[in-house]
Write a protein that holds these residues in place. Sequence first.
Motif, PDB file in Angstrom:
ATOM      1  N   ASP A 142      20.538  27.743   3.343  1.00 37.21           N
ATOM      2  CA  ASP A 142      21.968  27.980   3.190  1.00 37.21           C
ATOM      3  C   ASP A 142      22.818  27.498   4.356  1.00 37.21           C
ATOM      4  O   ASP A 142      24.020  27.287   4.200  1.00 37.21           O
ATOM      5  N   ALA A 143      22.241  27.314   5.527  1.00 36.46           N
ATOM      6  CA  ALA A 143      23.009  26.787   6.654  1.00 36.46           C
ATOM      7  C   ALA A 143      23.520  25.373   6.378  1.00 36.46           C
ATOM      8  O   ALA A 143      24.530  24.949   6.946  1.00 36.46           O
ATOM      9  N   HIS A 144      22.843  24.665   5.478  1.00 41.31           N
ATOM     10  CA  HIS A 144      23.260  23.300   5.163  1.00 41.31           C
ATOM     11  C   HIS A 144      24.565  23.231   4.384  1.00 41.31           C
ATOM     12  O   HIS A 144      25.135  22.153   4.203  1.00 41.31           O
ATOM     13  N   LYS A 145      25.063  24.382   3.945  1.00 42.08           N
ATOM     14  CA  LYS A 145      26.379  24.389   3.305  1.00 42.08           C
ATOM     15  C   LYS A 145      27.467  23.996   4.294  1.00 42.08           C
ATOM     16  O   LYS A 145      28.596  23.686   3.917  1.00 42.08           O
ATOM     17  N   GLY A 214      17.041  36.785   5.345  1.00 41.56           N
ATOM     18  CA  GLY A 214      17.241  35.351   5.149  1.00 41.56           C
ATOM     19  C   GLY A 214      18.621  34.868   5.553  1.00 41.56           C
ATOM     20  O   GLY A 214      18.754  33.929   6.355  1.00 41.56           O
ATOM     21  N   PHE A 215      19.664  35.475   5.011  1.00 44.38           N
ATOM     22  CA  PHE A 215      21.029  35.037   5.308  1.00 44.38           C
ATOM     23  C   PHE A 215      21.377  35.157   6.789  1.00 44.38           C
ATOM     24  O   PHE A 215      21.980  34.234   7.360  1.00 44.38           O
ATOM     25  N   PRO A 216      21.018  36.267   7.475  1.00 45.97           N
ATOM     26  CA  PRO A 216      21.309  36.333   8.921  1.00 45.97           C
ATOM     27  C   PRO A 216      20.649  35.209   9.718  1.00 45.97           C
ATOM     28  O   PRO A 216      21.250  34.673  10.660  1.00 45.97           O
ATOM     29  N   LYS A 217      19.408  34.846   9.355  1.00 45.18           N
ATOM     30  CA  LYS A 217      18.737  33.745  10.066  1.00 45.18           C
ATOM     31  C   LYS A 217      19.458  32.423   9.815  1.00 45.18           C
ATOM     32  O   LYS A 217      19.643  31.601  10.717  1.00 45.18           O
ATOM     33  N   GLN A 218      19.883  32.205   8.556  1.00 44.26           N
ATOM     34  CA  GLN A 218      20.614  30.985   8.227  1.00 44.26           C
ATOM     35  C   GLN A 218      22.001  30.986   8.881  1.00 44.26           C
ATOM     36  O   GLN A 218      22.487  29.944   9.327  1.00 44.26           O
ATOM     37  N   ALA A 219      22.637  32.151   8.949  1.00 44.30           N
ATOM     38  CA  ALA A 219      23.959  32.260   9.567  1.00 44.30           C
ATOM     39  C   ALA A 219      23.904  31.878  11.047  1.00 44.30           C
ATOM     40  O   ALA A 219      24.823  31.236  11.581  1.00 44.30           O
TER      41      ALA A 219
END
Length: 517
Positions: A142-145, A214-219
């Motif tokens: 999701d970081a690639h957004k 997952g989201f916190p790591k991607q954030a």
Amino acid sequence: MKTVFSFLLLVIISHDSKCAKILGVFPVPARSHYILGNSLMKGLAEGGHEVTIIAPFVDKNLPKNGSYKQIELTEVAEEHERRRKEMKMFDMDDMNPIVFITFVLDWITAFTEHTLKSSKVQKLLKSGEKFDVVIIEQFMNDAHKGFATHFDAPMILLSTIGANIWVNMLVANPAPTSYVPDALLSFSSQMTFSERLTNTAYNVFSYLLFHLYGFPKQAKIYDQYFPNGVPFYGALYNASIVLLNSHFSTSHPVPYVPNMIDIGGFHIQPSKKLPQDLQKFLDGSKEGVIYFSLGSNFRSSELPPKKLEAFLNTFAKTKMKILWKWEEDVLPGQPKNVKLGKWLPQQDILAHPNVKVFVTHGGLLSTTETIYHGVPVLAVPIAADQRLNARRIVKDGFGLCVDYKEISEEALTQKLRELLNNPRYARNAKKRSKLFHDRLVGPMETAVYWVEYVIRHGGASHLKVAGVDLPWYKYMLLDVGVCILTTLAFSLYVLYKITKTIFSLCSKSKVQKMKHS
């Protein structure tokens, strides 16, 4: 007639759409994922657009029309291959779904950052280039957004395995756990009570895993590489549309919100003439051919000895010819009726009329291609969504399944004999193929149309449902649930107090009467 209609439609669309600059981000270091991303971007280039693709691999057969620029993530591909060699891929069969999804999240987090650290990607980010739309593979990266926010362009997601929890969350798509099984569970849409209970519990676990882990790591990665962009959670839910590698002929029907578009099979090309040695082998196999491939990630040359022996013995005693995707130069104990190939043009092989059965791991691309060509299947699922695909193959009646743990000479022989001797599997395969082909326009034309639609309408925000703007507790009606439970609890408490008071008064009255008697 349908081909002519599709061509005319593309002409009309292209007339209304200027040449656009399109960035595609497909960082998953697996060939099957790359095939899908590369096929979509080549289709857009053939439509006259200027395309740039970021991926771990490169394609030497460039499209004839448009512009096609490739940014190769060499280091990502090398790191994936190093990790692949370190772990035993076939041991993933024993991996619990909870352990598996956690493992995948950590693996994806690693290549998400490797992609953004790439000097080639950093050069692009600092280039000042402009893009009309950014297409990103949605695979928990999701970081690639941030690519879309960085280039201030509408964002399109491509889900290579159709609708699933990590797509549904981002567009507020409903997926009732009563009949929509998770992609990593081997359940059909007709689940027993225990399966529905397991499916619900696993969905809750996955939801919490993404939001709390997952989201916190991607954030954290997003904030590091896109510090001046839209905040992470603003970018996370900002997809214009989601292109899904699915179709009701390859998977069972499920709900979709308006900005989810089925394009399953878009990567399949018209059949081409085979290399001379393969053409001669297949043409000369009048008794029929069994085609055997475990895909690109699970290599048959790495099968444990006992499993390999089961396949060798099974194939040796059949009168049919065997075409086997084998990744090494030599197959010890190779039967005389077996022809090997390190790489085989699978789509063109399945199109040959002498191919009678496809023995496959049950990956989605292989499943889609065998449905397209109407070839019966013996599925040997190992991990990920393969068990779910195998379950559907059996339920739809065009194939059988031997679980990886159950591989034996007896099991393989029995299932192959049934597939070859019972004509209903071939009939069902042709029926399923007919459903696949019966579309108004082809899947690639559909994909091109919707990409251009997003460009024409400046992101097409009118397709998004209001659910994407709701906090998670509102979307799941937790506040309403708390209100109902609180009201119910208060009502019960009041009822309890009233009952207690009445009982107390009755008791006092009874005592007083006894005193006066």
